[in-house]
Enzyme design. Sequence first.
Site: not given
Ligand SMILES: Cc1cc2nc3c(=O)[nH]c(=O)nc-3n(C[C@H](O)[C@H](O)[C@H](O)COP(=O)(O)O)c2cc1C
Length: 364
Positions: A110, A114, A173, A175-176, A214, A243
């Site tokens: 992704n 934000f 993140s 992406n910012t 985080k 993350n």
């Molecule tokens: C589509 C998507 C959007 C995410 N958005 C955020 C976010 O807004 N803030 C954040 O701290 N992590 C975000 N994450 C990261 C997740 O909270 C998590 O840390 C990461 O995906 C690892 O866990 P997973 O492998 O179980 O997905 C996002 C992950 C995905 C897949």
Amino acid sequence: MIAAFERLVRPLLHALDPEDAHALTLKLLKFAPALPVAPDDPRLAVRAFGLNFPNPVGMAAGFDKNADVPDVLLRLGFGFVEVGTVTPRPQPGNPRPRLFRLDADGGVINRLGFNSQGADAVLRRLAARAEAGGIVGINVGANKDSADRISDYVSLIERFASVASYVTVNISSPNTPGLRNLQQATALDDLLARVVDARERVAPNAGPTPVLLKIAPDLSLAELDDVVGIARSRRVDGMIVGNTTLSRPPSLRETKLAQEAGGLSGSPLRALATRMLAETYVRVEGVFPLIGAGGIDSGAAALAKVRAGATLLQLYSALVFRGLGLIAEMKSALVDALERHRLDSLAELVGADAAAVTAEPWPD
Ligand SMILES: Cc1cc2nc3c(=O)[nH]c(=O)nc-3n(C[C@H](O)[C@H](O)[C@H](O)COP(=O)(O)O)c2cc1C
């Protein structure tokens, strides 16, 4: 009932553009019947950051960015839900497409950036459910065009402390642009000093609000030394590791999609995230608890995260591929482990393998 419903709906969701599928999932959940919460095995209860979690399996940030369905998620069996990331002002995020499913890998990329309805809207929703009980944390981030990013975090903590069970400072993140620079020592020390100070300032009215940090799984070990040292000296209540990753493991099968810019999550992230969790655990020396996230896709993976150092768990991507049945599968795998070891709580398994994990060759 939910499993049967999911079997029908999942093929439809997977036929849609991933972001449309996510929006539809939120809509379906919003209108899901209010099923009673099934009680958890009391041995799964966890006390951390001064909070009592009924079980350690949490919904990671990013699924419910705007606090539309936290109570539905709690009723589905999660022990806690982290909403957000929320930014102070609404912002649209990056242009679409910005969310990609790597089906053959069980991964997601992704670069949402934000996308947030902003603090006012999210605050209203959390305030409306504040008496509902259950642990709902808020993950906060800076606006992309903010002139003073640290002030964004401070203002969000001041505003959300009274309605959130805990606050997560998200500086990881990818992406910012530039956000991850806040993990660098001087900037991080300044950020955490001001964030913890804001939390203390509002505590007389808001009560004690745990502050979690985080981090990215892409830090070098030297950077991790600094981050943990600063988190300890500034007395944060815990860390989330971690993350999404900018790295692309060579084992990825979806080689074309793997070239998309953004953060990778799901099964291909598991080895790196678990290694970083163990590396963090040995540096923290039990001073505060850790939440393990990244690639938890089975009961065995949940147990491995606990043994690598996680007091609590969070997942997101695996739900896309495996569905909500995964929550119960993880909880029963953890109960099985307790029975096998004749233990009354998971606390005794936390970090049992951390030293061994840090001695393994670095994961690809
Ligand atoms: C589509 C998507 C959007 C995410 N958005 C955020 C976010 O807004 N803030 C954040 O701290 N992590 C975000 N994450 C990261 C997740 O909270 C998590 O840390 C990461 O995906 C690892 O866990 P997973 O492998 O179980 O997905 C996002 C992950 C995905 C897949």
